[in-house]
Scaffold this active site. Sequence first.
Site, PDB file in Angstrom:
ATOM      1  N   CYS A 117      34.668  11.040 -24.693  1.00  0.00           N
ATOM      2  CA  CYS A 117      35.884  10.515 -24.059  1.00  0.00           C
ATOM      3  C   CYS A 117      35.673   9.076 -23.602  1.00  0.00           C
ATOM      4  O   CYS A 117      35.541   8.181 -24.417  1.00  0.00           O
ATOM      5  CB  CYS A 117      36.313  11.428 -22.904  1.00  0.00           C
ATOM      6  SG  CYS A 117      37.984  11.090 -22.345  1.00  0.00           S
ATOM      7  N   HIS A 242      36.506  17.109 -24.967  1.00  0.00           N
ATOM      8  CA  HIS A 242      35.431  17.434 -24.023  1.00  0.00           C
ATOM      9  C   HIS A 242      34.858  18.821 -24.263  1.00  0.00           C
ATOM     10  O   HIS A 242      35.229  19.770 -23.552  1.00  0.00           O
ATOM     11  CB  HIS A 242      35.991  17.422 -22.601  1.00  0.00           C
ATOM     12  CG  HIS A 242      36.305  16.077 -22.068  1.00  0.00           C
ATOM     13  ND1 HIS A 242      35.358  15.253 -21.504  1.00  0.00           N
ATOM     14  CD2 HIS A 242      37.477  15.411 -21.981  1.00  0.00           C
ATOM     15  CE1 HIS A 242      35.926  14.140 -21.095  1.00  0.00           C
ATOM     16  NE2 HIS A 242      37.218  14.199 -21.380  1.00  0.00           N
ATOM     17  N   GLU A 244      32.098  19.875 -23.268  1.00  0.00           N
ATOM     18  CA  GLU A 244      31.350  20.273 -22.058  1.00  0.00           C
ATOM     19  C   GLU A 244      32.260  20.877 -20.998  1.00  0.00           C
ATOM     20  O   GLU A 244      31.785  21.465 -20.035  1.00  0.00           O
ATOM     21  CB  GLU A 244      30.571  19.072 -21.507  1.00  0.00           C
ATOM     22  CG  GLU A 244      31.347  18.104 -20.624  1.00  0.00           C
ATOM     23  CD  GLU A 244      32.322  17.199 -21.362  1.00  0.00           C
ATOM     24  OE1 GLU A 244      32.502  17.365 -22.591  1.00  0.00           O
ATOM     25  OE2 GLU A 244      32.921  16.327 -20.710  1.00  0.00           O
TER      26      GLU A 244
END
Lengths: 287, 978
Positions: A117, A242, A244
């Site tokens: 990002c 994302h 994560e």
Amino acid sequence: MTTPVVPQKKSRGNDTFPVSDLVPDKALIMSGFGINSEMETQEALLRAGMGSDIVHINDLIDGRTELGQYRLLVFPGGFSYGDDTGAGNAFANRVRNNIWEDVEEFLAGDNLVLGICNGFQILANLGLVPAFGGRFTRDIALVPNRKGVLECRFVTLKPAADNLWTKGIERLFCPVAHGEGNFSCSPDTFSRLGEQEMIAFTYCRDDLSPANGEYPCNPNGSTGDIAGITSEDGKVLGIMPHPERAMEFVNLYDWPLRKEQMKRNKVPIPIESLNMQLFRNIADYFR
Amino acid sequence: MASCVHRIEVRYRNDPRKKTRTDRVRSLGFPIDELQLIDVYTITTGTRIFSAAELDQIGSQLVNPVVQEYSPDVPFLADFDHAIEVGFLPGVTDNVGSTARQTIGDFFPGVEGVAVYSSQLFFVCGKLSRELLRELVSNLANPLVNRVHVKTRLEYGTSGMDREVPRVRLHELPTAGVVDLNLDDRELSRIGKEGIEDQTTHQRRGPLALDLGQLHAIRNYFGKKGRNPTDVELESLAQTWSEHCKHTIFASAMDDDLPDGLYKTYIQAATNAIRKEKGEKDICLTVFTDNSGAIIFDDHYLVTHKVETHNSPSALDPFGGALTGIVGVNRDTIGFGLGAKPCINVYGYCVGDPESDPVLFRGRHKTNQILSPRRILDGVVHGVGVGGNCSGIPTPQGWVYFNDRYVGKPLVFAGTVGIMPREIAGRKLYEKKAEPGDLIVVAGGRVGKDGIHGATFSSEALDPGSPVTAVQIGDPITQKKLSDVIVKEARDLGLYRSITDNGAGGISCSVAEMAKECNGCRVTLDLVPLKYPGMAPWEIWISESQERMTLAIPPEKIDAFMDLVGRREVEATVIGEFSDSGRCIVGFHGDVVMDIELAFLHDGAPKKHLTTRYTKTVYPEPVSSCPDCLGATLLAMLKRKNICSKEFISVQYDHTVQGGHVLGPVQGRGRVQAMATLTKVVPGSDKGVGLSQGMFPSYSEIDPYRMAAAGIDTAIRGLIALGIPLEAIALLDNFCWCSSDDPDRLGQLKRAAKGCYDTATAFKTPFISGKDSMYNDFSGYDADNHPVKVSVPPTLLISSIGVHDDVTKSVSIDAKIEGDLVYVVGTTQEELGGSEYFAYLGGVGNVVPDLDPALVMARYQRVTDAIRRDLVASACPVTIGGLGVTLSRVAIAGHLGMALLIHTRLRLDYFLFSESLGRFVVTVSPDNQEAFEQVLDDDAVLLGRVTGNQLRISAGDIRIEIPVSELENAYKAPFKEY
């Protein structure tokens, strides 16, 4: 509709999540000035088997921490400098104006760099991707989303190249949360990215067919549905969504529905989500 | 000087936002062809000009050359009709400017005194009348914070816009004055109402909001000392004694039956009683005393919650007001105990109908028009988004409520949940105490004139060279740096003993508040870092400049603290020392400008005794018969702005950062907004934090007691539907009242507070934090100069927080699988007073839903058991709009139809849209039918099945059949273009 998920067993005492054996090498996760996803990125790497230190960029500038001790450099998500002067641009300037030689040396070694990002935006402004011919010029841009506002929603990604990052991944299903993720480049650069298999991930529909630029599967208007690219040498990955943020099954947007379906089909409910494969691939590189 | 000013213009070669931007402006009614945007950096240096080559180096760092181009000192030329440049007024926070300054400073470390001012230049293509152009300008700029310059294409020529530098120029002499209070009562109350008269300009400085009784007490206090107060002392007392800080209305004795006041009798006493009764099962750790309230998360962690309002600033500058509201409440988290980490933001907006355009003015003769509801909505939505997004705090939970009585004063609720270990190395992190001898340190942003007398507004005081005082613009990145160094580093190193946030009243309140912990303080105002020179001591003392925390640091730790924050580029300054002198002493230029006993400062305000009156208003019942075509009515209800989807807000707020998303703001294939969300806040833990809320302003005028009960029940029920048990739930109260000097309004307040006490103690759900805002009234003029007063409906927001033990067992709202059974849990009465359906019919009614806590508590326990046993596939609380709306929402969310059979004695429209409390719509797998019905017993009524793609309802000879896609279109139509 269904996104495959790798079922995992609980292990390690109180810890709900399996943590692979740690590789000896460590990651440096950059922080400071509005970067904000360093902790979940650290958690994802740890679960995949790679330890890390979260290091404020000023500690690298001051020489308190040496980049050379690490094998993976991560620019996590965030809003460095509040996106002022263009997302990722001010942080990239901070890197270029202060620790550029260290970064060049790091890139010359057998090391990896990941930008997620805002991190991808920083990589783009530093020219670490696509880095054609090993030259760090700015050839791509992540411009404001076509809708003009930040967009936070789950997207489906499909690997578009076979490389160390995408190994064993059929799809990712994870959130985007950015105002400037609209991938832009010249037609020339675009065809080069395709020819050299540097397009790592593209936005697609649930059935893995191309999003064809259509909102919301392509959430920002990116050229060629591009969600992430690698550098020419393959050692740097920049990705807008994302993974994560959706490490676990219960982080996935549609988990309540899928849990119900699995229950009725007597399929065990997984703990981990498929998105973890990206981080396992990184840790595996250092095994 | 002029030669040291450079101007770099930046633009996209092919602007990806141009179409959206143009469409948006066109949708607001401006017939333009195109709106181009250029970013402008005005750069000044103190010493020398930059060469052309150097400007190229700067320009190339301010663009991405792949898509953007820059032009140093030469304006871009283009075809357009008007150029509008919008920059900031002097002294207003300019984040883009300061980021650009750091980039230039890194590149040219040798060049001194570089300042950068950002502005935006719009090229308008299209013929606009003079009037429309003026309106467009007022849409692009807010006169409170922006400077604007407009040129025609002809005036623009080839030389472009002018190089304007918004430097702050101050003329005042910074000294402390003495205020003579030996005046007659008329003059004395003028000081209270209009402020201290400035000795040089003879202008009043803005209201102190001190009444005559308080001014007499101050005069007596200083009379005994044989002197008059300084302006610093008087301003400081006004801040500390303000309604905002001391909550005098909640603290004052009321009538004959409440000698201890509302807060102690109804709020605090409820919590105390509940905690005592729950004994070892008490979930509270810190209630009411700290910046946030805290409950137990697990053996190792606690969670905090606090909800604030930022109403007046948001009326004036919606973006800035909402932004400072959210980053301000983030500081209530960082300032909890020794510093909790903000982990979830929440929001709530009460605004006028964005399609209405009320013509109201703050001043006579059509001066100072209020902002339109649409602009206020857009601004506050954007402000809270920027605050959370830039700070890396997810914002999953929130709501919007529309009513025309919010046009003059919108209500902007902003809240933050924090997470913190309960102990580190034997130190309880939720306790703090400054010790005598500790240094007083202010960290974060610098002090300017922003936010002085924050709530006051005076357009006359604004001239082009004067800094803005009424509003602040937050700088989330400055605060992020501050937050990171505090909660991720300094706290765990044990570098300070106490910390609090600088909110209302600035350091005058934060230092004096912390001084209570050790009983004294001494501050030297000369040490406080300023944004610009020339501020008077009273201004430095009470300024509400943002992004500042005050800390108590033991002298032996100061070097380590300063070294750490220095390396994180967070400014921190020692401004004094805590003591045990019993006094608050403030110095400036070597003089003592304030010396007041803490006891007087905090408790010297004369006690008040309020009287209230309550008259029940009776409203006509709407006269109508049950509509023939209830399907059309249902579609119309789904389109009501208070019911329909506001998903455009949810998706522009990052609700996934920090990686804890479990049940988000929109759910199911059909993406329906949920009333409650669930978020993980500790990695690796199975637990999560559930958040919900309830608020029913439309019930307040009819029955404030039931209004409060409905708010509490709804807030709780949202969490019960996620699977959080009643005993794990805590509450927060935010009273936003109006005209609180009116005994009738106070009578409503008293009843609402009693409702809070009775309902919370019945449910045994403690209040852990609360805030009130008592004067949400707009007083102004209409276009014909007639005075107009618009007061908000008495509004009570009840927020709920609860810890879910195992998020993998939580339940979302969407119908999931064809063939599942659809139940309604709870009973439906004819309770439509203040309902959205009556509002749709153009009426009010009188029968507000009643709550029987004992009855619903047993029911909630059964629902909790059923969810815990995995018997429930979906659960959705029935709230505004009633059962018809809720069934539709569950069907839309699942993209699945339902076939339902209803038996009721009520008129069917009343049955479908009654807002009776204590209800859920639940879907259950047929395999679990027996077990579910066993658990729920009489509480659950089987209505039918999930099937097909239509919502089919039969009741007697009435049939409703609507495709789910049509329901979805209606639900999503009103804000489709936002």
